[in-house]
Design a protein around this motif. Sequence first.
Motif, short mmCIF file in Angstrom:
data_model
loop_
_atom_site.label_atom_id
_atom_site.label_comp_id
_atom_site.label_asym_id
_atom_site.label_seq_id
_atom_site.Cartn_x
_atom_site.Cartn_y
_atom_site.Cartn_z
N VAL A 33 0.82 -1.22 0.00
CA VAL A 33 0.00 0.00 0.00
C VAL A 33 0.85 1.26 0.00
CG1 VAL A 33 -1.71 1.31 1.32
CG2 VAL A 33 -1.91 -1.18 1.13
N ASN A 34 1.84 1.33 0.88
CA ASN A 34 2.61 2.57 1.04
C ASN A 34 3.76 2.67 0.06
OD1 ASN A 34 2.07 1.66 4.37
ND2 ASN A 34 0.98 3.37 3.42
N ALA A 35 4.46 1.57 -0.18
CA ALA A 35 5.53 1.59 -1.18
C ALA A 35 4.99 1.39 -2.59
CB ALA A 35 6.57 0.51 -0.86
N GLY A 36 3.83 0.76 -2.72
CA GLY A 36 3.26 0.53 -4.05
C GLY A 36 4.08 -0.45 -4.86
N ILE A 37 4.45 -1.58 -4.26
CA ILE A 37 5.34 -2.53 -4.91
C ILE A 37 4.78 -3.07 -6.22
CG2 ILE A 37 4.48 -4.61 -3.73
CD1 ILE A 37 8.20 -3.85 -4.18
N GLU A 38 3.46 -3.17 -6.31
CA GLU A 38 2.88 -3.76 -7.52
C GLU A 38 3.05 -2.84 -8.73
OE1 GLU A 38 -1.10 -4.88 -6.52
OE2 GLU A 38 -0.44 -6.40 -5.08
N THR A 39 2.95 -1.54 -8.53
CA THR A 39 3.18 -0.63 -9.66
C THR A 39 4.67 -0.54 -9.97
OG1 THR A 39 3.21 1.29 -8.16
CG2 THR A 39 1.11 0.73 -9.21
N LEU A 40 5.53 -0.71 -8.97
CA LEU A 40 6.97 -0.75 -9.24
C LEU A 40 7.28 -1.94 -10.15
CD1 LEU A 40 8.55 0.03 -5.74
CD2 LEU A 40 8.65 1.47 -7.79
N ALA A 41 6.59 -3.07 -9.94
CA ALA A 41 6.84 -4.26 -10.74
C ALA A 41 6.39 -4.09 -12.19
CB ALA A 41 6.14 -5.47 -10.10
N ASP A 42 5.60 -3.05 -12.46
CA ASP A 42 5.21 -2.77 -13.84
C ASP A 42 6.37 -2.20 -14.67
OD1 ASP A 42 2.63 -3.61 -13.36
OD2 ASP A 42 1.87 -1.60 -12.92
N SER A 43 7.40 -1.72 -13.98
CA SER A 43 8.55 -1.15 -14.70
C SER A 43 9.50 -2.27 -15.13
CB SER A 43 9.31 -0.18 -13.79
OG SER A 43 9.94 -0.88 -12.73
N GLU A 44 10.26 -2.00 -16.17
CA GLU A 44 11.23 -3.00 -16.65
C GLU A 44 12.30 -3.25 -15.59
OE1 GLU A 44 14.38 -3.62 -20.38
OE2 GLU A 44 13.01 -1.90 -20.33
N ARG A 45 12.73 -2.19 -14.91
CA ARG A 45 13.81 -2.32 -13.91
C ARG A 45 13.43 -3.28 -12.79
NH1 ARG A 45 17.95 0.90 -11.51
NH2 ARG A 45 18.80 -0.36 -9.82
N PHE A 46 12.19 -3.23 -12.33
CA PHE A 46 11.78 -4.02 -11.17
C PHE A 46 10.72 -5.07 -11.52
CE2 PHE A 46 12.92 0.12 -8.92
CZ PHE A 46 14.18 -0.34 -8.54
N ALA A 48 10.89 -8.12 -11.83
CA ALA A 48 11.01 -9.38 -11.08
C ALA A 48 10.26 -9.33 -9.75
CB ALA A 48 12.48 -9.71 -10.83
N ALA A 49 9.89 -8.13 -9.30
CA ALA A 49 9.26 -7.98 -7.98
C ALA A 49 7.78 -8.31 -8.03
CB ALA A 49 9.49 -6.56 -7.45
N GLU A 50 7.47 -9.50 -8.47
CA GLU A 50 6.09 -9.95 -8.57
C GLU A 50 5.58 -10.39 -7.19
OE1 GLU A 50 5.90 -12.90 -11.61
OE2 GLU A 50 6.11 -11.43 -13.23
N PRO A 51 4.26 -10.42 -7.01
CA PRO A 51 3.71 -10.69 -5.67
C PRO A 51 4.24 -11.94 -4.99
CG PRO A 51 1.99 -9.90 -7.13
CD PRO A 51 3.21 -10.07 -7.98
N ASP A 52 4.37 -13.04 -5.72
CA ASP A 52 4.84 -14.29 -5.10
C ASP A 52 6.26 -14.14 -4.58
OD1 ASP A 52 2.44 -15.44 -5.66
OD2 ASP A 52 3.15 -16.68 -7.33
N LEU A 53 7.12 -13.48 -5.35
CA LEU A 53 8.50 -13.29 -4.92
C LEU A 53 8.58 -12.35 -3.73
CD1 LEU A 53 11.53 -13.76 -5.35
CD2 LEU A 53 11.54 -11.79 -6.92
N VAL A 54 7.81 -11.27 -3.77
CA VAL A 54 7.79 -10.33 -2.65
C VAL A 54 7.39 -11.03 -1.36
CG1 VAL A 54 6.63 -8.30 -1.69
CG2 VAL A 54 7.39 -8.29 -4.08
N GLU A 55 6.33 -11.81 -1.44
CA GLU A 55 5.85 -12.51 -0.25
C GLU A 55 6.88 -13.53 0.23
OE1 GLU A 55 1.91 -15.10 1.03
OE2 GLU A 55 1.76 -13.53 -0.50
N ALA A 56 7.53 -14.20 -0.69
CA ALA A 56 8.55 -15.19 -0.30
C ALA A 56 9.73 -14.53 0.40
CB ALA A 56 9.02 -15.95 -1.54
N ILE A 57 10.13 -13.35 -0.09
CA ILE A 57 11.25 -12.63 0.53
C ILE A 57 10.88 -12.18 1.94
CG2 ILE A 57 12.56 -10.47 0.43
CD1 ILE A 57 12.66 -10.87 -2.63
N VAL A 58 9.72 -11.57 2.08
CA VAL A 58 9.31 -11.03 3.38
C VAL A 58 9.16 -12.17 4.40
CG1 VAL A 58 7.54 -9.75 4.63
CG2 VAL A 58 8.25 -8.99 2.35
N GLU A 59 8.52 -13.24 3.99
CA GLU A 59 8.35 -14.37 4.90
C GLU A 59 9.69 -15.05 5.18
OE1 GLU A 59 5.42 -16.91 3.18
OE2 GLU A 59 3.73 -15.65 3.83
#
Length: 596
Positions: A33-46, A48-59
């Motif tokens: 919500v605050n960082a907006g990771i999902e819109t960041l993942a729309d960019s070519e640079r990021f 790879a930061a898809e929801p499954d990977l983000v959740e796996a990293i945080v957990e």
Amino acid sequence: MSAEIAKRFTAKERPAVTSYSPATQDQLLAIRVNAGIETLADSERFAAAEPDLVEAIVEGVGQFAAGEFAPLNRIGDLEGAKLENGVVRLPDGFKEAYDAYVEQGWNAIASPEAFGGQGLPFTLACNVLENLGTANMAFNLLPMLSVGAIEALEHHGSDAQKEKYLPNLVSGAWSGTMNLTEPQAGSDVGALRATATPIETGEHAGKYLIQGQKIYITWGEHELAGNIIHLVLARLPDAPEGTRGISLFIVPKYHVKEDGSLGPKNDLRCVSLEHKLGINASPTCVMSYGDNGECIGELVGAENRGLMAMFTMMNNARINVGNQGVQIGERATQQAFYYAQERVQSARAGSPDKNPVAIIEHADVRRMLLRMKALTEGARALLYFCAGQVDRGTIGDAAAKSRAEVLVPLVKAWGTDIGVEVAGIGVQIHGGMGFIEETGAAQHWRDSKIAPIYEGTNGIQAADLVTRKLGMDGGEAVTSLLAQIVSESADEPQLKALAEDCLAIAQWMQGEASLDDRLAGSVPFCTMMAVAVAGWQLVKQRAAVAAGAAPSLARTKPVTVRFFLDRIVPEAAGLKASATAGADLLYELPAEVLAG
């Protein structure tokens, strides 16, 4: 625990130093919500930061921190780092935990892929540090400084320097430090005396002889990593006075050969370790360079432009120090909740049942616990909002880059103030037992107290806000942020009023206020702005939870946010008079009369 105190409690009631339980769901909410990771993942640079990977990293990093770093927190405080015959020793277990950290790749999350990193958003690197630091703040300072060194070299090092140093810094095989402060200089970096003399001939021609002493060097000496890459500020011969004459140098603990292997030890040493209030497992070193006239360093970037290069590292470090406020707040809050549920004392006021209850049932304890939770979650929302803006700046969003610049002093100053306050409340909830070291509550407060001091004191952060940041983009960087909060807070009148007050203060400071007036009101203004932004971001979290995000937080988040808006926001609004009082009264008395 003394026998006398122990007798007062049954075995069940006796307080314990609790382990760390990762705040995974609240972290994921802030990241989305605050960082907006999902819109960041729309960019070519990021991408790879898809929801499954983000959740796996945080957990994953939460589990790693709880399993490897957290068990070492208490022993690190009790035994601390020790200097023996020039070598810094850490308690048993630290080497193994650091090796596991490197092996699992946590150091490389946001580093450039060209040098072995994963190239993921800075936001996720913040989450790695949040979890590690909540588990063990002192230990986490080691990777935290390395992250900053990587960024400084990535932006300002030559191609050859990047190839030579970054792969091992990125992996964590080597660690990095920043060397600014000297005994006579303190926060006045321009007063440094360390020197760098060009080497004209021989095998080290083109490099520099470094000589001088630096203090407060975090993890300046240790045996956990294979090499330590010191980034050292020093002055060239005939350099201009002050900050305009400072250059930055790479000074490795061990020389690095052309093939990347390690050579002999450089002419540098740890003279002593500071005896500190807290973070005892973090060796805070007095470093001496060139005692034998043979300390070799390499220039980073242009001559006399070292402070600009170091600021890249410092801005990164300031966000990560603000992160430490979240870390220590989370750890202290978890322990306070544990204790409040276990400690039975007195009947609840007004209850016909006179049996004693757990202290979590008492109104004032509830108030303190909710305050701890609301402040910590507010600081986390602000942290990840800032991190998201940093990432947007990285992919070319100029407005986000400016906004991140404005947010840095808020994150660092308010975040660390919150850490101290929340840790202090944690001691209070423990009552007399909080003052007893065996409970561990005091360690959190002792550890927290350094964060408002290092990487630029919080007064310096506030001064930066009302001078450089207030003037950015002709004042638009600050005022546009506040105007957005006003426009989006119609349903929360107290939050809207706070943002309006901040906007009025900013305009006053940009207009009729003198420099002294701005500086005199800088700290309350910084607090007001931070609370306004944090409250705004918490409201966004509440809306997301209401829409179905983070079902596990559906009961708690609305209450936490309401507490923040009803209790924390009005307190911040009350600082307006102090922010606009001006400087005249501060200088009414001459220094000798004031001190007399």
